[in-house]
Design a protein around this motif. Structure first.
Motif, PDB file in Angstrom:
ATOM      1  N   ALA A 103       0.836  -1.205   0.000  1.00 16.42           N
ATOM      2  CA  ALA A 103       0.000   0.000   0.000  1.00 16.42           C
ATOM      3  C   ALA A 103       0.871   1.254   0.000  1.00 16.42           C
ATOM      4  CB  ALA A 103      -0.929  -0.017   1.219  1.00 16.42           C
ATOM      5  N   SER A 104       1.946   1.241   0.776  1.00 15.37           N
ATOM      6  CA  SER A 104       2.851   2.389   0.800  1.00 15.37           C
ATOM      7  C   SER A 104       3.504   2.591  -0.559  1.00 15.37           C
ATOM      8  CB  SER A 104       3.931   2.187   1.865  1.00 15.37           C
ATOM      9  OG  SER A 104       3.362   2.082   3.147  1.00 15.37           O
ATOM     10  N   HIS A 105       3.879   1.474  -1.199  1.00 15.00           N
ATOM     11  CA  HIS A 105       4.492   1.594  -2.516  1.00 15.00           C
ATOM     12  C   HIS A 105       3.486   2.125  -3.538  1.00 15.00           C
ATOM     13  CE1 HIS A 105       7.188   0.786  -5.855  1.00 15.00           C
ATOM     14  NE2 HIS A 105       6.187   0.184  -6.468  1.00 15.00           N
ATOM     15  N   ALA A 106       2.244   1.673  -3.467  1.00 14.96           N
ATOM     16  CA  ALA A 106       1.226   2.149  -4.405  1.00 14.96           C
ATOM     17  C   ALA A 106       0.997   3.649  -4.263  1.00 14.96           C
ATOM     18  CB  ALA A 106      -0.079   1.388  -4.180  1.00 14.96           C
ATOM     19  N   ALA A 107       1.147   4.162  -3.040  1.00 15.05           N
ATOM     20  CA  ALA A 107       0.965   5.596  -2.811  1.00 15.05           C
ATOM     21  C   ALA A 107       2.159   6.406  -3.308  1.00 15.05           C
ATOM     22  CB  ALA A 107       0.741   5.859  -1.320  1.00 15.05           C
TER      23      ALA A 107
END
Length: 476
Positions: free
Chosen positions: A23-27
């Motif tokens: 999720a952090s990478h997608a953001a």
């Protein structure tokens, strides 16, 4: 101070960590060069501030680990690698222009290095700092997040690194897990975007099987038997110094340590005497010598003793260096042990030694030495001692190994601009420096069409213009 060792995480716990990192990478799918550099600098600063605590934790896990060796062989190269990546990051990230075929001009082509996502890093016990930070450097430089699985044989350091890394970077960038083999097996079943494993060939096979279910890309940094060839023209004093330092660093618990020596028949006894002299000069005592490391755990120590005694019982000549009057078993230390005339069936001749045992194998002609190496699985490292240009050139061209070091041992791994990795049984995939950045990136080809395009003439329905253009393209 490190926190108490927590209960081992379950597969579901680690899956939740991975989901959070995804999720952090997608953001933030493409961190800027400035962001990546800040992360690298944060890790470097963490290492500098906590150097003493890191050395103390590794020392405690080993039972005795030379703190000078931790600083020299782990802290120094880890920090140098971080600095090297930070200095060259902007150039590595720059899109590469590529040639566009004549028939497609004036379109343009380039290759764009895209972060993969979340990298799984499996860390061994022998160099727990360097082999955590080195792969992490490549992952961060390439714009990824990472999860690290630390070895159960270095629990104090694993707990400490968990605190330090997650504090320095934040749990949205890196997570560290500790636990036994079952945790490691579950870790490798997670659907990472890439797994970088450092360890034995046997365990590497299991990692590869686990990753196969998710079609996860792998970098396997394994080991094997790294040979040293001593040519007739070599300076034996120089050879002995390099072999002793390379073999006794970390008590031989180094994946690229020289595993055996190929030496001409007429020089074997002369080299033997110099090896004994160099070892005794470097380590006049062993049991309570803070410069000499212990064997990390009891099972590994018993294996080395068993292999040594098997060779002795098979009729090999076994020579142990050191004072000889110390109780080394009590502190899990082993002297440099030289083995001559060992039967090929002994385990010390068949498997990676990973300790301070060094067989010497005699050859008559240089061709025999090359043939001996080429008849066996390809090694992670190969060492040649010679100043003869022809022998050097032959070794470069006629052998296959992960790396080649001339007139030295180990130091090729410390060159930040050289790739590091194995081949065949010693692994596959390279990292360090630019190669590490590329290994943990997706080289995405990008084609940019222009307003004018000949390709438009080749779309159906095919008419006279398409037929004329095709005849031109095919040279008809």
């Amino acid at each position: 101070m490190s926190k108490p060792i927590e209960p081992q995480p379950s597969f579901e716990d680690m899956g939740s960590m991975l989901t959070g990192l995804r999720a952090s990478h997608a953001a933030e799918p493409y961190p800027t060069a400035a962001c990546r550099r800040r992360r690298l600098q944060a890790v470097a600063a963490m290492l500098q501030v906590n150097a003493d605590a890191i050395a103390a934790a590794i020392d405690a896990d080993f039972g005795q680990r030379s703190r000078s060796e931790t600083r020299l062989a782990e802290l120094f190269p880890a920090r140098e690698g971080l600095r090297h990546a930070g200095r060259h990051l902007a150039r590595w990230m720059r899109a590469q222009r590529r040639a566009t075929g004549f028939w497609f001009l004036p379109a343009k082509s380039r290759v764009f290095a895209q972060p993969l996502g979340v990298i799984g890093i499996v860390v061994p016990w022998n160099y727990p700092l360097l082999l955590a930070i080195g792969p992490l450097t490549a992952a961060l430089a390439a714009g990824n997040r990472a999860m690290l699985k630390m070895s159960e044989h270095t629990p104090r350091f694993g707990a400490l690194l968990c605190d330090l890394l997650e504090s320095a970077l934040g749990p949205d960038v890196v997570r560290v897990v500790n636990g036994g083999p079952e945790v490691g097996a579950a870790f490798c079943r997670l659907p990472f975007d890439h797994v970088l494993f450092t360890g034995s060939t046997a365990v590497g096979r299991h990692v590869m099987r686990a990753a196969a279910d998710n079609l996860t890309a792998l970098t396997l940094e394994l080991g094997g038997k790294s040979p040293a060839i001593v040519a007739d023209d070599a300076d034996l004093e120089r050879v002995a110094a390099a072999l002793v330092s390379g073999k006794m660093l970390n008590a031989g618990q180094t994946c690229i340590a020289p595993d055996y020596v190929l030496i001409s028949e007429n020089q074997r006894e002369a080299l033997l005497a110099r090896l004994v002299g160099q070892a005794n000069a470097a380590y006049p005592t062993l049991a309570h010598n803070p410069d000499y490391s212990a064997i990390c755990h009891a099972g590994h120590y018993r294996r080395l003793v068993d292999w040594r005694e098997e060779a002795r019982a098979a009729g090999a000549r076994v020579i142990e260096t050191g004072p000889g009057d110390e109780d080394l078993a009590a502190v899990r230390k082993m002297p440099l042990t030289l083995i001559l005339d060992c039967p090929a069936t002994c385990r010390v001749m068949q498997e990676e030694i990973f300790g301070p045992i060094l067989p010497l194998i005699a050859y008559r002609h240089f061709d025999e030495a090359l043939a001996y190496i080429n008849a066996r699985p390809r090694p992670l490292a190969l060492y040649l001692f010679s100043d003869d240009a022809r022998r050097i050139d032959r070794t470069v061209r006629e052998t296959v190994s992960g790396g080649l070091c001339i007139n030295e041992t180990l130091l090729h791994i410390a060159q930040d601009d050289l790739p590091f990795g194995g081949v065949g049984h010693s692994g596959f995939g390279q990292y360090h420096g630019r190669e590490g950045f590329l290994r943990l990136s997706q080289p995405k080809p990008v084609f940019v069409q222009s307003r004018f395009s000949r390709v438009a003439w080749l779309r159906p329905p095919y008419g006279r213009r398409a037929a004329l253009l095709l005849r031109w393209m095919l040279g008809e």
